[in-house]
Design a protein around this motif. Structure first.
Motif, short mmCIF file in Angstrom:
data_model
loop_
_atom_site.label_atom_id
_atom_site.label_comp_id
_atom_site.label_asym_id
_atom_site.label_seq_id
_atom_site.Cartn_x
_atom_site.Cartn_y
_atom_site.Cartn_z
N THR A 8 -23.47 -38.93 116.89
CA THR A 8 -22.56 -38.58 116.42
C THR A 8 -22.18 -38.50 118.23
O THR A 8 -21.07 -38.25 118.58
CB THR A 8 -22.70 -37.28 116.24
OG1 THR A 8 -23.70 -36.42 117.06
CG2 THR A 8 -22.80 -36.34 114.79
N LEU A 12 -18.96 -36.61 120.34
CA LEU A 12 -19.26 -35.66 120.96
C LEU A 12 -18.13 -35.21 122.49
O LEU A 12 -17.74 -34.25 122.60
CB LEU A 12 -20.95 -34.90 121.08
CG LEU A 12 -20.99 -34.17 120.11
CD1 LEU A 12 -22.76 -34.15 119.76
CD2 LEU A 12 -20.47 -33.27 119.42
N VAL A 15 -14.73 -34.96 122.67
CA VAL A 15 -14.36 -34.08 121.55
C VAL A 15 -14.33 -33.31 123.19
O VAL A 15 -13.20 -32.51 123.24
CB VAL A 15 -15.22 -33.25 121.01
CG1 VAL A 15 -15.37 -31.72 120.91
CG2 VAL A 15 -15.25 -33.20 119.55
N TYR A 112 -8.29 -31.35 115.46
CA TYR A 112 -9.64 -30.92 115.58
C TYR A 112 -10.45 -30.96 114.30
O TYR A 112 -11.37 -31.06 114.16
CB TYR A 112 -10.20 -29.83 116.27
CG TYR A 112 -9.22 -28.83 117.72
CD1 TYR A 112 -10.27 -29.96 118.61
CD2 TYR A 112 -8.68 -27.80 118.07
CE1 TYR A 112 -10.29 -29.23 120.02
CE2 TYR A 112 -8.44 -27.83 119.15
CZ TYR A 112 -9.34 -28.29 120.15
OH TYR A 112 -8.98 -27.83 121.66
N GLU A 116 -13.75 -32.71 113.42
CA GLU A 116 -14.91 -32.28 112.39
C GLU A 116 -15.03 -32.77 111.02
O GLU A 116 -15.81 -32.70 110.53
CB GLU A 116 -14.85 -30.66 111.91
CG GLU A 116 -14.13 -29.77 113.57
CD GLU A 116 -13.19 -28.71 113.89
OE1 GLU A 116 -12.92 -28.46 112.38
OE2 GLU A 116 -12.90 -27.56 114.70
N LEU A 119 -17.12 -35.72 111.48
CA LEU A 119 -18.05 -35.26 111.76
C LEU A 119 -19.43 -34.36 111.09
O LEU A 119 -20.47 -35.05 110.59
CB LEU A 119 -18.56 -33.78 113.16
CG LEU A 119 -19.76 -32.94 113.77
CD1 LEU A 119 -20.45 -34.19 114.35
CD2 LEU A 119 -19.52 -31.88 114.39
N TYR A 135 -21.10 -29.50 118.56
CA TYR A 135 -20.04 -29.68 118.84
C TYR A 135 -19.15 -28.51 119.15
O TYR A 135 -18.38 -28.40 119.69
CB TYR A 135 -19.73 -30.29 116.71
CG TYR A 135 -17.96 -29.48 116.83
CD1 TYR A 135 -17.53 -30.51 117.54
CD2 TYR A 135 -17.64 -28.35 116.41
CE1 TYR A 135 -15.60 -31.18 117.18
CE2 TYR A 135 -16.04 -28.27 116.12
CZ TYR A 135 -15.05 -30.01 116.66
OH TYR A 135 -14.13 -29.02 116.54
N GLN A 139 -17.47 -28.29 122.87
CA GLN A 139 -16.03 -27.53 123.26
C GLN A 139 -16.70 -26.68 124.63
O GLN A 139 -15.63 -26.55 125.21
CB GLN A 139 -15.68 -26.81 122.16
CG GLN A 139 -15.53 -28.17 120.75
CD GLN A 139 -14.84 -26.82 120.07
OE1 GLN A 139 -15.52 -25.89 119.92
NE2 GLN A 139 -13.89 -27.36 119.07
#
Length: 417
Positions: A8, A12, A15, A112, A116, A119, A135, A139
């Motif tokens: 991921t 990540l 984000v 977002y 998500e 994810l 995650y 952030q």
């Protein structure tokens, strides 16, 4: 965790870059607005626009995704964010900024939700809890890094607006070029507000007050800093302290919440936040003490958000958790819209101390209502409460639902062990 990061990391990384951009624009606008001569109340309306857009985006994004798909929604909203970050500097008028804040709040909400969904789809049942933890961590890292970048250029120029715009644009690359397919999208329905209140009055009232707390604490911090005469480095340290406090306090408070009556913890830590903010109002301490108090405020606010969601879900069937989370986040968003305007009004009326006075009222309201509920229903809490999950205020109902279910699974594994 290494497996999660390997599968991921594009998402990540993207984000985190988005959060750097978001963290910079929130702090920068408060500073630049003061330099442009905007009044405190005008800046409070600018800051409130983000939360209006975020709430609207949380309702509209699922419809957009079903119509045109994840990739197009993600790319379109990300492009909008990048453009708005440049337009701030090109059009320095508070009414224009307020409108742009609505647009960027809408866009970040959609980004977002889309991220998500990706994810969640790229994780297995065994790795979903770790993925959501990663995650939330990236952030926080992104927002804290944003405060450091605030010191790289003059806020009166254009560069500090260009940097987050570029970072947001670059954030597309690892995500859209990854091999992960776009996931199917499952919309999360809400329970009615009346049903939610019947299930958990404290959850509903607490989440409404937390919305006002978050929007004031984070949205108005740099506006307060300019009015209080802080330098740009001091403002960035103050804002960073709020986020660091929230990151550090989540886990010990979460550990305690799984072992005792959550209402007591909600009441106690809210009271701690009330006292800390009251000290700032009464004594007007120096910057070093204010930074410590900011860390305390963040260390109270972030866990409170997760606690209230977990507490509400203690009294729900697992099948209703997603619907309840959607309703609670909607209530939180409504509360968030009122935070900056009321804080701005208080700052105009009584000075910079109005920022902390509003937080006294919010934290005190949560503590008082939690105490009232305990006195009225002393045995309401179950013997085995549901799991606590670390949840960001920016998380969508989908992420909240998955985080809670992953935490429940981890608790069950620990119990069997």
């Amino acid at each position: 965790m290494l497996t999660v990061l390997r599968t991921t990391w594009p998402l990540l990384l993207g984000v985190m870059l988005f959060m750097v951009g978001n963290g910079m624009q929130g702090t920068l606008l408060g500073i630049r607005g003061g330099l442009e001569g905007f009044s405190t109340y005008q800046m409070s309306m600018v800051m409130s626009g983000y939360f209006l857009g975020f709430l609207f985006g949380s309702q509209m994004t699922p419809i957009m995704i079903r119509r045109v798909g994840h990739v197009r929604v993600f790319a379109a909203l990300g492009s909008m964010i990048s453009a708005v970050l440049i337009l701030y500097a090109a059009m320095p008028h508070w009414l224009v900024w307020a409108a742009l804040r609505v647009v960027i709040g809408f866009s970040f909400s959609g980004v977002y939700i889309t991220a998500e969904s990706w994810l969640n789809a790229s994780s297995t049942n065994e790795t979903r809890g770790q993925a959501l933890s990663a995650y939330m961590i990236v952030q926080m890292i992104g927002i804290i890094a944003a405060q450091l970048l605030m010191n790289t250029a003059d806020p009166e120029g254009y560069l500090l607006f260009v940097i987050p715009s570029v970072l947001v644009s670059v954030a597309f690359t690892p995500i859209l070029l990854s091999v992960a397919p776009a996931p199917p999208f499952a919309q999360v329905k809400r329970l009615s507000l009346r049903k939610l209140f019947e299930v958990s009055p404290l959850g509903v009232v607490g989440m409404f007050l937390m919305g006002g707390t978050f929007s004031a604490l984070f949205g108005m911090a740099s506006v307060w800093g300019m009015r209080a005469g802080l330098s740009v480095p001091e403002i960035s340290v103050f804002v960073g302290a709020i986020y660091v406090g929230g990151l550090v306090a989540q886990y010990p408070i979460g550990w305690a919440s799984d072992r005792m009556d959550r209402r007591k913890i909600i009441c106690v830590i809210s009271a701690v936040g009330t006292v800390a903010m009251l000290l700032a109002v009464i004594f007007s301490p120096g910057f070093a003490v204010l930074s410590v108090l900011a860390a305390v405020a963040g260390g109270v606010a972030n866990p409170l958000y997760s606690l209230l969601i977990a507490y509400t879900n203690d009294y729900l069937d697992q099948n209703d958790m997603a619907a309840a989370s959607g309703g609670l986040l909607f209530i939180n968003g409504v509360g968030a819209m009122m935070g900056p305007p009321i804080t701005g009004w208080l700052m105009v009326r009584i000075g910079s101390g109005g920022y902390f006075l509003f937080l006294v009222i919010m934290f005190g309201g949560i503590a008082g209502y939690a105490l009232y509920r305990m006195l009225r229903h002393p045995n309401r809490i179950g013997q085995y409460p549901g799991a606590y999950a670390v949840i960001s205020p920016a998380a969508s109902a989908l992420a909240v639902d998955k985080a809670l279910k992953a935490a429940e699974g981890a608790n069950e594994d620990d119990a069997r062990a």
